[in-house]
Structure formats: C-alpha cells, structure tokens
Design an enzyme around this catalytic site. Sequence first.
Site, PDB file in Angstrom:
ATOM      1  N   CYS A   1      53.575 -28.784  -7.613  1.00 18.17           N
ATOM      2  CA  CYS A   1      52.768 -29.404  -6.548  1.00 18.17           C
ATOM      3  C   CYS A   1      52.962 -30.922  -6.598  1.00 18.17           C
ATOM      4  O   CYS A   1      52.654 -31.559  -7.614  1.00 18.17           O
ATOM      5  CB  CYS A   1      51.296 -29.049  -6.756  1.00 18.17           C
ATOM      6  SG  CYS A   1      50.205 -29.915  -5.597  1.00 18.17           S
TER       7      CYS A   1
ATOM      8  N   TYR B   1       1.838 -33.416 -32.784  1.00 21.33           N
ATOM      9  CA  TYR B   1       1.010 -33.778 -31.627  1.00 21.33           C
ATOM     10  C   TYR B   1       0.364 -32.519 -31.041  1.00 21.33           C
ATOM     11  O   TYR B   1      -0.840 -32.484 -30.759  1.00 21.33           O
ATOM     12  CB  TYR B   1       1.898 -34.477 -30.593  1.00 21.33           C
ATOM     13  CG  TYR B   1       1.204 -34.833 -29.306  1.00 21.33           C
ATOM     14  CD1 TYR B   1       0.582 -36.066 -29.146  1.00 21.33           C
ATOM     15  CD2 TYR B   1       1.162 -33.931 -28.235  1.00 21.33           C
ATOM     16  CE1 TYR B   1      -0.057 -36.400 -27.966  1.00 21.33           C
ATOM     17  CE2 TYR B   1       0.520 -34.254 -27.053  1.00 21.33           C
ATOM     18  CZ  TYR B   1      -0.089 -35.488 -26.922  1.00 21.33           C
ATOM     19  OH  TYR B   1      -0.722 -35.803 -25.751  1.00 21.33           O
TER      20      TYR B   1
ATOM     21  N   LYS C   1      11.329 -55.004  -9.909  1.00 20.86           N
ATOM     22  CA  LYS C   1      10.639 -54.297  -8.826  1.00 20.86           C
ATOM     23  C   LYS C   1      11.036 -52.830  -8.900  1.00 20.86           C
ATOM     24  O   LYS C   1      12.141 -52.456  -8.479  1.00 20.86           O
ATOM     25  CB  LYS C   1      11.005 -54.904  -7.475  1.00 20.86           C
ATOM     26  CG  LYS C   1      10.193 -54.323  -6.347  1.00 20.86           C
ATOM     27  CD  LYS C   1      10.343 -55.124  -5.082  1.00 20.86           C
ATOM     28  CE  LYS C   1       9.409 -54.605  -4.003  1.00 20.86           C
ATOM     29  NZ  LYS C   1       9.501 -53.175  -3.788  1.00 20.86           N
TER      30      LYS C   1
ATOM     31  N   ALA D   1       5.543 -31.382 -32.567  1.00 14.18           N
ATOM     32  CA  ALA D   1       4.773 -30.261 -33.127  1.00 14.18           C
ATOM     33  C   ALA D   1       3.452 -30.751 -33.710  1.00 14.18           C
ATOM     34  O   ALA D   1       2.404 -30.121 -33.537  1.00 14.18           O
ATOM     35  CB  ALA D   1       5.596 -29.566 -34.203  1.00 14.18           C
TER      36      ALA D   1
ATOM     37  N   CYS E   1      44.543 -25.713  -7.610  1.00 18.16           N
ATOM     38  CA  CYS E   1      45.851 -25.359  -7.057  1.00 18.16           C
ATOM     39  C   CYS E   1      46.662 -24.781  -8.205  1.00 18.16           C
ATOM     40  O   CYS E   1      46.703 -25.355  -9.297  1.00 18.16           O
ATOM     41  CB  CYS E   1      46.510 -26.624  -6.499  1.00 18.16           C
ATOM     42  SG  CYS E   1      48.301 -26.485  -6.355  1.00 18.16           S
TER      43      CYS E   1
HETATM   44  N1  5U1 Z   1       6.799 -56.023 -10.278  1.00 22.77           N
HETATM   45  C1  5U1 Z   1       6.117 -55.978  -9.126  1.00 22.77           C
HETATM   46  N2  5U1 Z   1       6.338 -55.084  -8.185  1.00 22.77           N
HETATM   47  N3  5U1 Z   1       5.453 -55.346  -7.212  1.00 22.77           N
HETATM   48  C2  5U1 Z   1       5.253 -54.737  -6.021  1.00 22.77           C
HETATM   49  N4  5U1 Z   1       5.130 -56.793  -8.792  1.00 22.77           N
HETATM   50  C3  5U1 Z   1       4.703 -56.416  -7.582  1.00 22.77           C
HETATM   51  N5  5U1 Z   1       3.724 -56.904  -6.827  1.00 22.77           N
HETATM   52  C4  5U1 Z   1       3.492 -56.315  -5.648  1.00 22.77           C
HETATM   53  C5  5U1 Z   1       4.254 -55.218  -5.210  1.00 22.77           C
HETATM   54  C6  5U1 Z   1       3.984 -54.573  -3.923  1.00 22.77           C
HETATM   55  O1  5U1 Z   1       2.510 -56.765  -4.838  1.00 22.77           O
HETATM   56  C7  5U1 Z   1       1.747 -57.896  -5.257  1.00 22.77           C
HETATM   57  C8  5U1 Z   1       1.256 -58.524  -4.015  1.00 22.77           C
HETATM   58  C9  5U1 Z   1       0.661 -57.455  -6.153  1.00 22.77           C
END
Ligand code: 5U1
Length: 679
Positions: A441, A38, A124, A36, A435
């Site tokens: 059953c 914010y 990743k 709120a 059922c």
């Molecule tokens: N954490 C991370 N994910 N990722 C994806 N680093 C990273 N680097 C990437 C990619 C495609 O490419 C690098 C070549 C920058």
Amino acid sequence: MAVDPASAERAAWLRAEIDRHNHAYYVFDQPVVSDAHYDRLMRELQDLELAHPELVTAASPTQRVGAAPLAAFGSVTHSVPMLSLGNAFDDDEVRAFDKRVADTLRAAGRLQPGEAVEYFCELKLDGLAMSIRYESGQLVQAATRGDGQTGEDVTANIRTIRSIPLALRGDGIPPVLEVRGEVFMNLAEFDRLNDAQRARDEKVFVNPRNAAAGSLRQLDPRVTAQRPLRFFAYGWGEVGENPALRHGDMLDWLASLGLPVNTGQHVIAQGAEGLLAYYRDVAARRDRLPYDIDGVVYKVNDLAAQRTLGFVARAPRFAIAHKFPAQEATTKLLDIEVQVGRTGAITPVARLAPVFVGGVTVTNATLHNEDEINRKDVRIGDTVIVRRAGDVIPEVVAPVLGQRPTDARRFVMVSACPVCGSAIERLEDETIARCTGGLFCPAQRKQSLVHAAGRKALDIEGLGDKLVEQLVDRGRIRSLADVFGLSVDELAEYDRMGRKSAENLVTAIDQARKPTLGRLIFALGIRHVGETTARDLALHFGSIESLMAADLDALLAVSDVGPVVAGSILRFFAEPHNIEIVRALQAGGVEPQAEEAPRTLGLAGKTFVLTGTLPVWSREQASAEIVSAGGKVSGSVSRKTNFVVAGEDAGSKLAKAQELGVTVLDEDGLRALLAQASA
Ligand code: 5U1
C-alpha cells in the site's frame, strides 16, 4: 433512652476526624489515611448514629446525601447580587483596564503619581458560579447564579461535595457568610466519569463543565454524590463583618475557615505588565493544569480601592477576566474521509468548514475510529463541537443535535483501502480497522519511510513527507533500502529541491549508514516496538542477526517485552520481504553501531510494583522517586518484578508477590533502598 456520654464524645470525635480527612483529601489533595481507614471511620459514625439518632447533626459527614429527591429546584433571591465579569481579549484591553483603574484611583487620591496598581491574579475556572451561605458556621443554603438576582436552590446537591465544609471551622466564625466560587470537575475525574457512564450505557458528557452542570441539576442528590464535583472559593456575597483589607487576605480568611481556595495558583502583580506576565505564565502551563480554565481574573487587591471603583451595570470596575482563546467552537461537518496510517490503521478524519479554535484555524479533526463516530452519533452535515486544546490534535467532541439537518448522513466504513484497494480488516477485539496491503500500500509505504527518516530513527534531515510522496509516486523508492541509492543528480530534479538541498540530503543519507542498532530497529517500524523497546532489544541482542534469529523465549527474556511485542517481532521477521529489506540495507552499506548502555543509576534494571496506600507518599510520588533513581515501575507483578512496595490494604498484588517470592518493602524500606541507591 439518653445517649451515654462516651458515645456522644466518640461521635463528635469521629465527625471532626472525618472532616479533617475530607479537608486533607479534597482541599489539599493530600490524604493522610487510606481509603479503607476513612471508610472504617465513616461506618463507625453511621453505626453510632443509627443506634442513637439523637446524635445526628445537620453538619455530620453522614448527612451529605441524606436528602430525598426533589420535585423541582426552589428559587433563591441573592442577598447581594452575583456579579459577572467584564472581559479582555488582548493585551491592549488589559492595558486600557489598568489605565482606567489607575486614573480613577489617582483622581480619588488612592494612588500616587507613578505608582502602579496592585492586583490579585487568579485562574478563571471553567465551571459554574455558586453562592454558599453559612449561618452561625453551618451550611444552610447553596444557590446557582441564575440571572444574578435570583438563582436555583441546589443546597442538597452542594452538600454532597466533600471539599465543601458543612460547618465552618476555626475561631471567629461570622454570623453570616456567603461564599462565592466555582463548582467544577477535574479532567481526569471527568474522563473516569465518562468511562463509567459509557460502561453503563448512560449519557456521556461533552466536557467537564457540562458534566458539572448536569450533576448539579440532578433532582436526586444521591446521583450528584456519585459525581466528582469540586469547588474553589474566589469571593463572597453577604458577610457580617469583613476582617480583611485586601482581597488576598480575605481569601486567606476563607481558607482558615476550612473553605477550599486555589491558593497555589494566585499571584500578586503590579500594573498592566505584571498582569500580562501572569497571563503568559498561565497560558504556558494551561495544558498541564488538572482542570479546564477559560482565562485568568485580575482584581484590585485593596478592598477600599475596590469600593472607590465600584460597579458598572452588573460587573465590578475593579476586576476583569482576561480570556484565553476558546478551546471549543462549533462548525459544519462537511465530510468524513479516511486516512491510512503507517501500520495500515484507517482513521476517519472530519473535513470541517474552517473555524477558529484554540488560537488557530482548523479544517480537519480526528474522529478516531468507527465506534467513536457511532458512539458520538456524528453525521455528515451536522453542526459539531470541535475542541483543540494546546498542541493536541483537534477532535470532534459531539454533534449539536438541535441543529441536525434532515439530510444528515451516517458514516459508512470503507470495505477496501482507498489508496491501494486491498481489503480492510477489523479484528474482533480491536477498534481499529486496517488496510491489509502492508508495504504494498503506497500510503503505508510512504508513512513507513517518513517514520524511518524521522529524528528518533535514522534522522535523515530533508527526507520529509512531501519528498517521500514524490519518490514513492514516481516509483523511485519502494523500500527503505532504496533511499541509500539516491544520488544528488536525480534528487535535484524533484520539486522544491535545489542542488544544494539535494547535496545536503545525500550527506544526511550517508551519515544515516551508521545508526545505533536501537535506531535501526526502531526505523524498521515493527508494530508495538517503540523507541525504548528498540533500545532494549539492541542492548539485549547486540546485533540485528541475533534479533532476527530470536525465538519467543529469547524475546520474552528482554525486560518489558511481553507476548504482544514478542509476537509482533516474530511476525515481522517471518515476512520474507522484511528480511529482504534488512539484507538490502546491509548491501547498501548500512552498518549499525553498538548501542551504548545508559548511564546506570542506582536502581537501573530494577522493576517495582506499588500496591496499597503508603503512609506518607502518594503512588505518584513514590513512582517518581523510583524512576529518578533509574528504576522502572510496572503495573503487574511477574517473575521479572524485583520489588513490590506494599502499603495499607494491599490486595492481590501483594499475594502474588508472596507467591512468587518477590521481595516486599514498605515505604520505609523503599526510602532506605533509595537512600542506598543514591549513595
Ligand atoms: N477566579 C475568579 N473567577 N471568577 C469569576 N474570580 C472570579 N470572580 C468572579 C467571577 C464571575 O466574579 C467576581 C465579580 C466576584
């Protein structure tokens, strides 16, 4: 009319303040003010800018959704190509990568013999790669990867993501900076988005990645602005002057400019074994992460060493992605059968062509219920996406509509139980068909027996589903009480039961004659009575006779027992055959033992309700503190509530507490109570 200096100053202050709150909220997940508060700041800035349009800047937080819908996305040529990563799928491939790197660096004199390579390890994220360009600190362009050379211009959409600064902060802002990273969605926010989509009868997304992609591909940024997109930076493209020597320093620098970096998840590792240790650690935690990841990334930390290693085709030689087994795969849906559960619930189960997903071969997956099948429009014969995340039961996520054969068939819910032939009933406000056969059953009987023998109930080791199946099919046991009449001689005759196993089982059955009262109540399998409620009932009533004699008011007096649970208990004991089972258990020598009251912690027995925004603690933190002091946290205020902890903008719960005369605390009051409790 010239803007008065006071308004200009106020607007600048508001912009900085809102940016600061965005950063705290979206980058660190640690809001310092209530929603709120914010909103009030935002509204004040909007009003000021409306009154004095000259005050509007491109980087103003009011301008995140300013752009009009596009006719199409323009294309952007990346000034530095956006690379992809090579993949490793097992330990040997990681060791081979490390060896290649180490050999090259040694040959170039960048690594001493016997010295291990230092790597920077990252998660990743399973999202979409993005390049965001800042010129003189202002966000000027954002583009997807596309083919690595040319991507789509999604600037207007990226500007709506609040964790991405519209203007960089801090000192030493470079003339040009292209930040590279991943746009993604948190799992909980993805679920909420899908719930909202479903409620509006709009498209439901298959997974967070698709939801993120779909949200970015919106031509109308106002739609994107409603989507819970996030971003983490992990690299860079064009950058005027690079102030760092190592990848890790570079990320620290990006973070210092106000960019979101996933700092808590990074690790520096030495050599292949260090990389594999990181992989295993992340794999073990993967299911508890708030977002999907599809692997981890290892990067040589030293930037000069990265330059020495260089690139091959479109991927760097200095980095590699170590992938986790895919959690989703496609396969053929061969059939949909139904299973009958302990309480009669009919669950449709998908029979699948075997598929390797989440590290195991899957042939069955749950389809939850009929509505779910219709909602997903899954048909027999479809190619379907199957998901298996961690230990979660595999599920059918969606059909691949483009591959639907012309003879795909819709699922039709059975009208009679496939096991006992009893009618199937689906109550109006329930999604689950059941059922109506009850313990008549065999399927329900078998599952009830397996439940009663389970570790949290009577804990009869050796009485598993295979043996229960045989005992029920041969008509040897009809109810739990019959278990207590089984002998070694007869058990030894069953499949896969030697004499020794039969003796062990009879010993386990003997020991089960003295369960705690809570375990016995749980073993009865009363609907809605879980392990904790069973224990609460045991502590409250002290004997099975008093529980059986309890009326609605008596049941409602038990903590955490509401009308649904109480109704279920009353219905259970209104059935003569359930009473017969209890009597037969008693006749078979089953004597429940008094339930031991749990060790009392300071706030044991006290129920709290949290409402509004506390100044420092998040709700989760406050709940965890209360629970670890022995208290309970409930979602609604009733006469049984002991304390309501109210923060800023507390609403109807606070009013209800005042109406009922429940003690209201603020965060300091709660802290004082906790301190008192721990003393
Ligand atoms: N954490 C991370 N994910 N990722 C994806 N680093 C990273 N680097 C990437 C990619 C495609 O490419 C690098 C070549 C920058």
